[in-house]
Design an enzyme around this catalytic site. Sequence first.
Site, PDB file in Angstrom:
ATOM      1  CG  ASP A  18     -36.589 -76.375  17.725  1.00 34.04           C
ATOM      2  OD1 ASP A  18     -35.492 -76.018  18.178  1.00 34.04           O
ATOM      3  OD2 ASP A  18     -37.559 -75.614  17.600  1.00 34.04           O
ATOM      4  NE  ARG A  98     -46.993 -75.740  15.107  1.00 38.56           N
ATOM      5  CZ  ARG A  98     -46.322 -75.529  13.997  1.00 38.56           C
ATOM      6  NH1 ARG A  98     -46.763 -76.029  12.850  1.00 38.56           N
ATOM      7  NH2 ARG A  98     -45.201 -74.841  14.001  1.00 38.56           N
ATOM      8  CB  SER A 179     -37.642 -69.114  15.289  1.00 38.90           C
ATOM      9  OG  SER A 179     -38.632 -70.098  15.529  1.00 38.90           O
TER      10      SER A 179
END
Length: 407
Positions: A18, A98, A179
């Site tokens: 990505d 994150r 992924s």
Amino acid sequence: MDKKDIKKVVLAYSGGLDTSIIIPWLKENYNNCEVIAVSGNVGQADELEGLEEKALKTGASKLYVLDLTDDYVDNYIIPTMKAGAKYEEYLLGTSHARPCIAKALVEIAKKEHADAIAHGCTGKGNDQVRFELTIKRFAPEMKIIAPWREWNIKSREEEIDYAEAHNVPLKINRETNYSKDKNLWHLSHEGLDLEDTGNEPQYEKDGFLELGVSPITAPDKPTYVEIEFEKGIPVAIDGERTSAKNIIYKLNKLGGENGIGLLDIVENRLVGMKCRGVYETPGGTILYKAHSVLETICLDKYTMHEKEKLAVTFGELVYNGQWFTPLREALSAFVDKTQETVTGRVRLKLYKGNIINAGVWSDYSLYSEEIATFGESDYNQKDSEGFINLFGLPITVSAIVEKKNKK
């Protein structure tokens, strides 16, 4: 902010599929803006090799590689572990990484006087929320660019096509295009054959598992490990005092070798859909188990039960990207209070994917062998008669009233 006003963009950069194609895409679609790549090292190890060369070759003006491992462990992993927080069995490996990365991303964006922050999260996933809620908390005025919500690319196959057309080097191919997300806590696998819930994960296939082995191929001899905690924080392993980060690394090795920490679930994503994932969390699974075993002797019944209920809320907050919220902070304060006596040692036996209790000790233990024994003790068993009469009084009264009204 209009596209023409965006001159400098800070990109959350992993070097994966990505983010690799986002650099040339940003330059094509945002007036050849300057792209500054930022990679947060949360323990993904070999994935950082050659990252700077790749970022610069694909159009970035510079790359920051930030060592966030201590921050990630001490301020995100351990508080979540102390809470016993999970999300549908998932130990939140991507979830609490994150906000750690995004907070550092904002700091670089401010330092570089960037006009916008970009990320490579898809519009289907949870990570877009986790990144953007953190950015909103620390830079509410910052423009956020999410290419997956703008471009015409519809699949990972089309991403590979774009990469090949723009000479972007990739470490994957179309056949092994899972992924993945990797850090010092876990590794996740999604996509390809896993999208069919009827397919068994290929645990025994070479190259599928990266942090360990299948329980089938694990050693036939068990491995013992002893972990020491102080106020809920791991401080020693097998008698050696060291940092929580080093303990996790050592547990990853021991757990991986013994087939510990594999999880195959269909989870409920924040955006509403169900998604299947296979997770490897060898060290984390052991640490959660050891901590919970110690709590069984150190916490009173009502505190333990209330903590277990609040752990569900804590896990949902982390999963949903709400780390930097008053409620999460309040729950952490509650957890810290409960951990004041969670000090002691736990021994576990690791064997072919299983974690077996092998002993627990604490100076704060609420367990009394003298009271609980089936042998002779000073416990007066006659006391239970009065207790039961009082505890059962509402039931007795209800039965009497019911009987009276049936006449």
